[in-house]
Write a protein that holds these residues in place. Structure first.
Motif, PDB file in Angstrom:
ATOM      1  N   HIS A 161       0.798  -1.228   0.000  1.00  0.00           N
ATOM      2  CA  HIS A 161       0.000   0.000   0.000  1.00  0.00           C
ATOM      3  C   HIS A 161       0.828   1.274   0.000  1.00  0.00           C
ATOM      4  CE1 HIS A 161      -3.951  -1.761   0.287  1.00  0.00           C
ATOM      5  NE2 HIS A 161      -3.577  -2.518   1.295  1.00  0.00           N
ATOM      6  N   ASP A 162       1.991   1.270   0.611  1.00  0.00           N
ATOM      7  CA  ASP A 162       2.704   2.535   0.827  1.00  0.00           C
ATOM      8  C   ASP A 162       4.192   2.327   0.613  1.00  0.00           C
ATOM      9  OD1 ASP A 162       3.701   4.933   1.599  1.00  0.00           O
ATOM     10  OD2 ASP A 162       3.044   4.830   3.686  1.00  0.00           O
ATOM     11  N   ASN A 163       4.668   2.768  -0.535  1.00  0.00           N
ATOM     12  CA  ASN A 163       6.092   2.630  -0.851  1.00  0.00           C
ATOM     13  C   ASN A 163       6.824   3.967  -0.847  1.00  0.00           C
ATOM     14  OD1 ASN A 163       7.054  -0.168  -1.576  1.00  0.00           O
ATOM     15  ND2 ASN A 163       5.150  -0.098  -2.729  1.00  0.00           N
ATOM     16  N   ARG A 164       6.236   4.979  -0.205  1.00  0.00           N
ATOM     17  CA  ARG A 164       6.853   6.304  -0.254  1.00  0.00           C
ATOM     18  C   ARG A 164       8.315   6.290   0.160  1.00  0.00           C
ATOM     19  NH1 ARG A 164       3.180   9.548   3.713  1.00  0.00           N
ATOM     20  NH2 ARG A 164       3.109   7.446   4.594  1.00  0.00           N
ATOM     21  N   TYR A 165       8.624   5.547   1.198  1.00  0.00           N
ATOM     22  CA  TYR A 165       9.968   5.597   1.757  1.00  0.00           C
ATOM     23  C   TYR A 165      10.866   4.475   1.240  1.00  0.00           C
ATOM     24  CZ  TYR A 165       7.310   8.673   4.692  1.00  0.00           C
ATOM     25  OH  TYR A 165       6.475   9.668   5.129  1.00  0.00           O
ATOM     26  N   LEU A 166      10.347   3.690   0.279  1.00  0.00           N
ATOM     27  CA  LEU A 166      11.176   2.649  -0.300  1.00  0.00           C
ATOM     28  C   LEU A 166      11.253   2.756  -1.821  1.00  0.00           C
ATOM     29  CD1 LEU A 166      10.209  -0.413   1.908  1.00  0.00           C
ATOM     30  CD2 LEU A 166      12.277   0.941   1.974  1.00  0.00           C
ATOM     31  N   TYR A 167      10.654   3.800  -2.383  1.00  0.00           N
ATOM     32  CA  TYR A 167      10.815   4.014  -3.815  1.00  0.00           C
ATOM     33  C   TYR A 167      12.282   4.300  -4.111  1.00  0.00           C
ATOM     34  CZ  TYR A 167       5.844   4.291  -5.074  1.00  0.00           C
ATOM     35  OH  TYR A 167       4.529   3.991  -5.319  1.00  0.00           O
ATOM     36  N   GLU A 168      12.718   3.810  -5.246  1.00  0.00           N
ATOM     37  CA  GLU A 168      14.125   3.971  -5.598  1.00  0.00           C
ATOM     38  C   GLU A 168      14.518   5.443  -5.697  1.00  0.00           C
ATOM     39  OE1 GLU A 168      16.225   3.296  -9.702  1.00  0.00           O
ATOM     40  OE2 GLU A 168      16.041   1.371  -8.686  1.00  0.00           O
ATOM     41  N   ASP A 169      13.620   6.293  -6.251  1.00  0.00           N
ATOM     42  CA  ASP A 169      14.005   7.692  -6.404  1.00  0.00           C
ATOM     43  C   ASP A 169      14.142   8.383  -5.042  1.00  0.00           C
ATOM     44  OD1 ASP A 169      11.326   7.633  -5.834  1.00  0.00           O
ATOM     45  OD2 ASP A 169      10.739   9.127  -7.326  1.00  0.00           O
ATOM     46  N   PHE A 170      13.318   7.973  -4.060  1.00  0.00           N
ATOM     47  CA  PHE A 170      13.445   8.546  -2.711  1.00  0.00           C
ATOM     48  C   PHE A 170      14.777   8.140  -2.097  1.00  0.00           C
ATOM     49  CE2 PHE A 170      13.112   7.661   1.854  1.00  0.00           C
ATOM     50  CZ  PHE A 170      12.879   8.945   2.337  1.00  0.00           C
ATOM     51  N   LEU A 171      15.119   6.855  -2.170  1.00  0.00           N
ATOM     52  CA  LEU A 171      16.362   6.383  -1.576  1.00  0.00           C
ATOM     53  C   LEU A 171      17.567   6.977  -2.295  1.00  0.00           C
ATOM     54  CD1 LEU A 171      15.428   2.616  -1.040  1.00  0.00           C
ATOM     55  CD2 LEU A 171      15.312   4.480   0.605  1.00  0.00           C
ATOM     56  N   THR A 172      17.472   7.081  -3.603  1.00  0.00           N
ATOM     57  CA  THR A 172      18.568   7.682  -4.374  1.00  0.00           C
ATOM     58  C   THR A 172      18.757   9.140  -3.995  1.00  0.00           C
ATOM     59  OG1 THR A 172      18.099   6.192  -6.229  1.00  0.00           O
ATOM     60  CG2 THR A 172      19.430   8.151  -6.695  1.00  0.00           C
ATOM     61  N   ARG A 173      17.635   9.850  -3.846  1.00  0.00           N
ATOM     62  CA  ARG A 173      17.685  11.261  -3.465  1.00  0.00           C
ATOM     63  C   ARG A 173      18.350  11.429  -2.092  1.00  0.00           C
ATOM     64  NH1 ARG A 173      12.709  11.963  -4.724  1.00  0.00           N
ATOM     65  NH2 ARG A 173      11.889  12.058  -2.608  1.00  0.00           N
ATOM     66  N   GLN A 174      18.039  10.509  -1.192  1.00  0.00           N
ATOM     67  CA  GLN A 174      18.604  10.605   0.150  1.00  0.00           C
ATOM     68  C   GLN A 174      20.111  10.343   0.151  1.00  0.00           C
ATOM     69  OE1 GLN A 174      17.129  11.408   3.132  1.00  0.00           O
ATOM     70  NE2 GLN A 174      15.304  11.947   1.966  1.00  0.00           N
ATOM     71  N   LEU A 175      20.577   9.592  -0.845  1.00  0.00           N
ATOM     72  CA  LEU A 175      22.007   9.311  -0.936  1.00  0.00           C
ATOM     73  C   LEU A 175      22.784  10.446  -1.594  1.00  0.00           C
ATOM     74  CD1 LEU A 175      21.963   5.562  -2.056  1.00  0.00           C
ATOM     75  CD2 LEU A 175      22.780   6.447   0.128  1.00  0.00           C
ATOM     76  N   HIS A 176      22.083  11.395  -2.190  1.00  0.00           N
ATOM     77  CA  HIS A 176      22.734  12.463  -2.956  1.00  0.00           C
ATOM     78  C   HIS A 176      23.525  13.360  -2.015  1.00  0.00           C
ATOM     79  CE1 HIS A 176      23.409  15.653  -5.869  1.00  0.00           C
ATOM     80  NE2 HIS A 176      22.993  14.809  -6.801  1.00  0.00           N
ATOM     81  N   PRO A 177      24.787  13.651  -2.332  1.00  0.00           N
ATOM     82  CA  PRO A 177      25.628  14.434  -1.419  1.00  0.00           C
ATOM     83  C   PRO A 177      25.188  15.881  -1.232  1.00  0.00           C
ATOM     84  CG  PRO A 177      26.742  14.049  -3.527  1.00  0.00           C
ATOM     85  CD  PRO A 177      25.522  13.190  -3.531  1.00  0.00           C
ATOM     86  N   SER A 178      24.340  16.414  -2.113  1.00  0.00           N
ATOM     87  CA  SER A 178      23.927  17.818  -1.977  1.00  0.00           C
ATOM     88  C   SER A 178      22.860  18.020  -0.909  1.00  0.00           C
ATOM     89  CB  SER A 178      23.402  18.341  -3.323  1.00  0.00           C
ATOM     90  OG  SER A 178      22.206  17.657  -3.685  1.00  0.00           O
TER      91      SER A 178
END
Length: 442
Positions: A161-178
């Motif tokens: 039902h809820d993949n907000r915090y496991l979507y690849e773009d969210f996790l990728t964004r969180q890894l971004h150094p900026s």
């Protein structure tokens, strides 16, 4: 006079009458345990005797049952930006899928009273149900080629039902150094301060302003009240004790507090702490005041824990002690491994020492949320409890994304209340890094 002979069919009549009497008792005395087809899931066991809330009069049909599910869960699914909303399966292009899995109805995946097949989150389907729609994922994503469909959810990667915090773009964004580093503290509650700004004409009250004196220990009560946020907000005794009433039952307490704290009331009754008082439950359980024994809880509870909770169970009726409500009120009831381990955690030591980095039970399970610059506490303790990746927004206030996901994915760490450090890395992020590398190489 002819002697009455007891014939075989008389036994049938007596047995029928006896069965009818038992059924009548269970119906009329509101003791419907006789009709339970099996144990209820952890999410609904508190209201398992409120049969009509889900089933109507017994002949209501599937549409009624679907609406009963939505009466309690629709807002949660909307907030979650449901990954698989019902409308997706009304699309004619997805018609073939419905023949295999009718995902329009909650009961397709969540069938109650089936303990022998009920798994995590009350799911009663086999763990590989994702296969019905995503059988081609191995060819679409080489990283998934050797993965089993039964691991989609159990590995902590996907939530139906809820993949907000496991979507690849969210996790990728969180890894971004900026991205800025975590601020290492939770948002500061400011509701009272905002209220004071919006109501400058309200003068704080003192003990001498108390307008109700009816109990033997009035002096102690007034002393507690005069040091509370109620007195600071100019809420006098008579504002709660209207017409001099000093005793309230559980439902009356909730209703009285809800006159000023409607948002908190709605959230509280949406969670498991207050669901037995939920006015959204139709039929015979609305504002029910019957207790449930702590022994019947699905988690270990203290023997003297109350069977039913209201606002004053944690906050006290007069003194506003948020530190007590944030830890001691929780540990006064909960006796499970996770709760008992809290005092051995770094979270507790820092909270005990009043460090800004300290984290209480309430900080995680009653998360602070920002609404139009006002930071308030969400009183639905189930809001971010299951699945536990919904805890990520709280964790990310202080921790980096991979550290937080790694901690939440470890069942021993969760049971031990994060008293030790999690693994330094998590497989999900290695998959993401590999995918980013492949995209950049092309």
């Amino acid at each position: 006079m002819k002697k009455l002979q007891f014939k075989f069919w008389h036994y049938g009549v007596l047995i029928t009458l006896l069965i009818g009497a038992v059924i009548a008792y269970n119906l009329e005395a509101s003791d419907k345990t006789f009709f339970l087809g099996g144990a209820t899931s952890h999410g609904h066991h508190q209201i398992e005797l409120a049969c009509t809330s889900c089933h109507g009069d017994g002949f209501a049909g599937q549409d009624f049952m679907q609406q009963a599910c939505l009466n309690c869960h629709a807002n949660e699914l909307t907030t979650a930006n449901d990954s698989h909303p019902g409308k997706k399966f009304l699309d004619p292009r997805n018609a073939p899928l419905l023949a295999k899995l009718d995902a329009r109805r909650c009961v397709t995946c969540h069938t109650e009273h089936k303990p022998e097949i009920t798994g995590a989150m009350g799911v009663t389907l086999a763990g590989d149900f994702c296969f019905h729609c995503h059988r081609d994922i191995a060819s679409d994503r080489p990283s998934h080629r050797d993965l089993d469909f039964a691991t989609c959810a159990s590995a902590g990667c996907h939530n139906y039902h809820d993949n907000r915090y496991l979507y690849e773009d969210f996790l990728t964004r969180q890894l971004h150094p900026s991205l800025p580093a975590p601020v290492n503290h939770l948002p500061v509650r400011n509701s009272l301060a905002k209220w004071r700004e919006e109501n400058p004409d309200k003068t704080p009250l003192t003990g001498s302003d108390a307008d109700l004196h009816t109990q033997a220990d009035t002096a102690n009560i007034i002393a507690a009240w005069s040091d509370s946020s109620h007195a600071l907000a100019a809420v006098n005794c008579s504002d709660c004790h209207q017409e001099g009433k000093v005793q309230f039952n559980t439902a009356e307490i909730l209703s009285q507090c809800g006159q000023c704290h409607s948002q908190q009331e709605q959230a509280f009754t949406a969670g498991k702490h207050g669901m037995r008082l939920s006015a959204s439950l139709p039929g015979d359980f609305s504002l029910n005041t019957g207790n449930i024994s702590p022994a019947k809880a699905t988690l270990p509870m203290k023997a003297d824990a109350p069977g039913e909770l209201s606002c004053v169970s944690c906050h006290g009726p007069h003194k506003t002690d948020t530190r007590y409500a944030a830890v001691e009120a929780c540990l006064g009831c909960h006796d499970d491994e996770h709760s008992l381990a809290y005092r051995q955690s770094a979270h507790f030591r820092q909270w005990r020492d009043n460090s800004p980095d300290g984290v209480s039970c309430a900080n995680c399970h009653l998360p602070r949320e920002t609404h139009k610059e006002r930071v308030t506490v969400n009183h639905n303790q189930n809001h971010n409890l299951r699945p536990n990746e919904k805890m990520l927004p709280v964790c990310l206030s202080c921790h980096e994304i991979e550290f937080a996901v790694s901690a939440l994915a470890s069942k021993p760490l969760v049971r031990g209340n994060f008293s030790t450090m999690p693994p330094a890395s998590h497989d999900t992020f290695q998959l993401i890094r590999d995918r980013i590398a492949r995209i950049r190489s092309n």
